[in-house]
Design an enzyme around this catalytic site. Structure first.
Site, mmCIF file in Angstrom:
data_model
loop_
_atom_site.group_PDB
_atom_site.id
_atom_site.type_symbol
_atom_site.label_atom_id
_atom_site.label_comp_id
_atom_site.label_asym_id
_atom_site.label_seq_id
_atom_site.Cartn_x
_atom_site.Cartn_y
_atom_site.Cartn_z
ATOM 1 N N SER A 181 89.333 68.532 41.376
ATOM 2 C CA SER A 181 89.954 68.021 40.152
ATOM 3 C C SER A 181 89.979 69.101 39.068
ATOM 4 O O SER A 181 90.595 70.148 39.242
ATOM 5 C CB SER A 181 89.225 66.763 39.689
ATOM 6 O OG SER A 181 89.904 66.127 38.641
ATOM 7 N N ASP B 229 95.640 67.302 34.591
ATOM 8 C CA ASP B 229 94.631 68.223 35.107
ATOM 9 C C ASP B 229 95.136 68.733 36.460
ATOM 10 O O ASP B 229 96.207 68.321 36.937
ATOM 11 C CB ASP B 229 93.263 67.550 35.182
ATOM 12 C CG ASP B 229 93.192 66.419 36.182
ATOM 13 O OD1 ASP B 229 94.261 65.923 36.606
ATOM 14 O OD2 ASP B 229 92.076 66.009 36.556
ATOM 15 N N GLU C 234 89.772 54.746 31.635
ATOM 16 C CA GLU C 234 88.490 55.257 31.171
ATOM 17 C C GLU C 234 88.768 56.380 30.187
ATOM 18 O O GLU C 234 89.785 57.085 30.294
ATOM 19 C CB GLU C 234 87.622 55.741 32.341
ATOM 20 C CG GLU C 234 88.207 56.877 33.147
ATOM 21 C CD GLU C 234 87.294 57.318 34.268
ATOM 22 O OE1 GLU C 234 86.184 56.784 34.370
ATOM 23 O OE2 GLU C 234 87.694 58.214 35.032
ATOM 24 N N ARG D 198 80.947 67.454 45.787
ATOM 25 C CA ARG D 198 81.546 68.420 44.870
ATOM 26 C C ARG D 198 80.526 69.503 44.588
ATOM 27 O O ARG D 198 79.399 69.224 44.186
ATOM 28 C CB ARG D 198 82.013 67.766 43.571
ATOM 29 C CG ARG D 198 82.926 68.683 42.758
ATOM 30 C CD ARG D 198 83.560 67.967 41.578
ATOM 31 N NE ARG D 198 84.477 66.910 41.973
ATOM 32 C CZ ARG D 198 85.258 66.256 41.109
ATOM 33 N NH1 ARG D 198 85.204 66.550 39.820
ATOM 34 N NH2 ARG D 198 86.060 65.304 41.529
ATOM 35 N N ASP E 54 95.533 63.630 38.346
ATOM 36 C CA ASP E 54 95.102 62.238 38.206
ATOM 37 C C ASP E 54 94.718 61.897 36.773
ATOM 38 O O ASP E 54 94.423 60.727 36.478
ATOM 39 C CB ASP E 54 93.974 61.891 39.179
ATOM 40 C CG ASP E 54 92.670 62.628 38.905
ATOM 41 O OD1 ASP E 54 92.667 63.587 38.102
ATOM 42 O OD2 ASP E 54 91.642 62.267 39.520
ATOM 43 N N ARG E 55 94.746 62.854 35.868
ATOM 44 C CA ARG E 55 94.426 62.607 34.465
ATOM 45 C C ARG E 55 95.601 63.030 33.589
ATOM 46 O O ARG E 55 96.449 63.812 33.998
ATOM 47 C CB ARG E 55 93.157 63.354 34.047
ATOM 48 C CG ARG E 55 91.920 62.931 34.825
ATOM 49 C CD ARG E 55 90.727 63.826 34.518
ATOM 50 N NE ARG E 55 89.637 63.590 35.442
ATOM 51 C CZ ARG E 55 88.472 63.015 35.109
ATOM 52 N NH1 ARG E 55 88.252 62.644 33.882
ATOM 53 N NH2 ARG E 55 87.539 62.833 36.021
ATOM 54 N N LYS F 128 93.069 56.270 39.042
ATOM 55 C CA LYS F 128 93.761 56.901 37.931
ATOM 56 C C LYS F 128 94.939 57.734 38.451
ATOM 57 O O LYS F 128 94.872 58.338 39.513
ATOM 58 C CB LYS F 128 92.808 57.748 37.096
ATOM 59 C CG LYS F 128 91.974 58.764 37.847
ATOM 60 C CD LYS F 128 90.976 59.403 36.897
ATOM 61 C CE LYS F 128 90.055 60.387 37.603
ATOM 62 N NZ LYS F 128 89.067 59.713 38.457
#
Length: 619
Positions: free
Chosen positions: A178, A334, A439, A76, A338-339, A453
């Site tokens: 992300s 997001d 988390e 990343r 995934d969030r 997630k």
């Protein structure tokens, strides 16, 4: 030449690099010549070539003498030229290393047969894009003899994780950054289990990358790749199968359809909207309002400063739309979906009482306890100890308290879904029914659709829980209050400081360790009753419960005032994160516990991190 000049250094956060040893100007120019010969992107190649033609070794040095490190989070970084950035050449070299690792792991024939599956999001910067990186990856795979499964068009990260096990692939690659800033991109790798890779697999892949720096073949033209016999477009199959798997999490479709309260949703300029629309429909959540300004994927993320629901102001447009449309529940993914972030309107529509935004821990506790309640209804006579939930060690202790009271298991792991997913797989292999994982950084996994997630399925399940609460005459906030009454008041105070200089970060933690005395955490008006230094494998209570992670800093403190505190470096961003939680005694008011925690947090952060004197910026 480059291989001999590179050595791996300790990774302490985002932008961690493979740093070159001393190279003279001639070696720098030679490394730049390799780059120009190997990079096929005219934009990045041209940038480096212009410096090479000018003999500008000083400007070339940071471009070719540092290499982006591959870790459990994959890659990343910002998109741009050079070996320390995300670009076609770095992606190609990384892919070649991964393919070599898969051949070493499975054997060439089996690795080629099982193949890899590749998905991507919508990020773009000039000539560089997620789609382009996916193309480079797929081309390298089929050229090597691998079957390559393509998810055409932008997809959520959890769909890629699902596809790995659905297709029986040897690995999966998701090209996404992300919720990072718009300049960034990333390369996330999933193992054949569908979970993110964990150590030591990252080190094995990293070693293979250095064995495969020279391109095996140039990327194919798009039409050549599309018609290659080893490339398979599996988008339709995977989208349908994932949608069906998510739909099976629904237990109250008719009740959901009967709910009169609206749900407002934002994709945060990302990829989630069509998939959430479809999944919500399968659950019977018919009163869905999508924020139109943020529905279509937009790589500039034009309406938000940072495309992260946790950042201040990121959900303002969602809440304004929810208020205007009369929706009681507000949900945000997001950009790679995934969030999940959640807010709920206070009072009746039109009263202007505003919204309460739940913390990641509160959402995790709400979902975790709800998943157990659902399981208990379906299995009234089963032994509750056969059911399990998971959370990270920096998440709230409230879910563990609920599990202890009700008799089911709560397993805590190191932070990150790579650890949660791996632990979930191990528990299932031993016969446990894993109901939920989370988390605190807005990551939730409901059921067994994926072992990562998933903001899409979590949004649907949360909306179902909310509908059930509304039908019972209460609210999500009321449900949380009832849980606190039963299991205790747990208040969290989590944040971070920016620390872009690894040397400063190391100095902060060296001072904190204080030769093993951990002095800066003492003398704060509360006694230290336990220290867990995960980096060093030290636990003052005895044998360490958690695995050693020498590649990152992480220290946990337990105080005699009911507070726990954790400091750790981020694996994807230049941050030192802190996680504070205080548990109130029975009958405690949340406001009182929060006030006490706020005071203690400020003292702890100042004493341990010294943000002002070290120039560590707060959000």
């Amino acid at each position: 030449r480059q291989t001999n000049a590179l050595r791996r250094t300790r990774r302490g956060g985002s932008g961690a690099l493979w740093l070159a040893m001393s190279m003279d100007d001639a070696q720098v120019l030679a490394a730049a010549a390799d780059y120009v010969n190997w990079d096929t992107c005219e934009e990045t190649r041209g940038f480096v070539k212009a410096l090479l033609d000018a003999g500008d070794a000083a400007s070339l040095r940071p471009l070719v003498c540092k290499r982006l490190a591959f870790g459990t989070a994959g890659l990343r970084a910002a998109m741009g030229p050079g070996l320390a950035a995300m670009n076609d050449l770095v992606v190609l070299q990384t892919c070649q290393g991964l393919l070599l690792h898969l051949e070493n792991t499975f054997g060439a024939d089996e690795a080629h047969r099982r193949g890899i599956v590749v998905g991507y999001d919508h990020r773009r910067a000039g000539a560089l894009s997620s789609e382009g990186f996916a193309h480079v990856t797929l081309s390298a795979a089929v050229s090597r003899g691998f079957t390559a499964y393509a998810l055409a068009g932008v997809v959520p990260t959890p769909m890629l994780a699902f596809a790995v096990t659905h297709l029986g692939a040897a690995a999966g690659i998701m090209v996404t950054a992300s919720h990072n800033p718009k300049e960034d991109n990333g390369y996330k790798v999933y193992s054949h289990t569908g979970a993110q890779i964990v150590s030591p697999e990252d080190a094995l892949i990293a070693a293979c990358i250095l064995e495969a720096l020279a391109p095996w073949a140039p990327p194919m033209a798009r039409q050549e790749l599309v018609h290659h016999p080893s490339l398979r477009d599996v988008t339709g199959d995977v989208v349908a199968a994932y949608g069906a798997a998510v739909g099976r999490l629904c237990l109250r479709r008719e009740a959901n359809e009967a709910c009169t309260e609206g749900v407002c949703y934002t994709a945060m300029h990302g990829v989630g909207a069509p998939y959430v629309r479809s999944a919500m429909a399968s659950f019977g959540h018919v009163r869905l309002v999508v924020v139109p300004e943020q529905e279509v994927p937009d790589p500039t993320f034009r309406t938000v400063r940072k495309p992260n629901p946790e950042e201040k102001g990121a959900m303002d447009l969602l809440l304004a739309t929810a208020e205007r449309s009369g929706c009681r529940l507000a949900l945000a993914n997001d950009p790679d979906a995934d969030r999940l972030a959640v807010a709920e309107r206070r009072g009746a529509a039109g009263e202007g009482a505003g919204f309460v935004t739940f913390t990641g821990d509160q959402v995790g506790v709400l979902l975790g306890t709800y998943m157990f309640e659902r399981w208990r209804r379906a299995n009234p006579d089963a032994d509750p100890s056969t059911a399990a939930v998971l959370c990270s060690v920096v998440s709230s202790g409230m879910l563990a308290a609920a599990a202890a009271a009700e008799g089911y298991r709560c397993v805590r792991t190191l932070t990150g879904f790579k650890h949660l997913g791996t632990a979930a797989l191990a528990l299932r292999a031993r016969g446990s029914e894993v109901l939920f994982s989370y988390e605190e950084a807005l990551g939730y996994c409901c059921g067994d659709v994926v072992v990562d997630k998933d903001g899409v399925s979590a949004a649907c399940v949360f909306a179902e829980m909310a509908a059930e609460s509304y039908a019972a005459g209460t609210s999500v906030a009321g449900r949380l209050a009832a849980l606190e009454e039963r299991y205790g008041v747990f208040v969290s105070n989590n944040s971070y400081v920016l620390s872009p200089d690894n040397a400063v970060t190391d100095a902060v933690f060296e001072r904190l360790r204080d030769g093993g005395a951990y002095g800066p955490a003492r003398g704060l008006g509360a006694g230290v009753v336990r220290v867990q230094d995960v980096t060093l494998g030290y636990d003052s209570a005895g044998e360490p419960e958690l695995p050693v992670t020498p590649e990152t800093h992480m220290i946990m403190f337990t105080f005699d005032n009911g507070c726990t505190a954790t400091l750790r470096t981020s694996g994807t961003e230049p941050k030192i994160k802190y996680y504070m939680e205080m548990r109130g005694e029975g009958g405690s008011r949340r406001e009182d516990v929060a006030a006490a925690l706020a005071t203690f947090t400020e003292a702890f952060v100042e004493a341990t991190l010294e943000p002002s004197s070290r120039g560590l910026e707060r959000p």
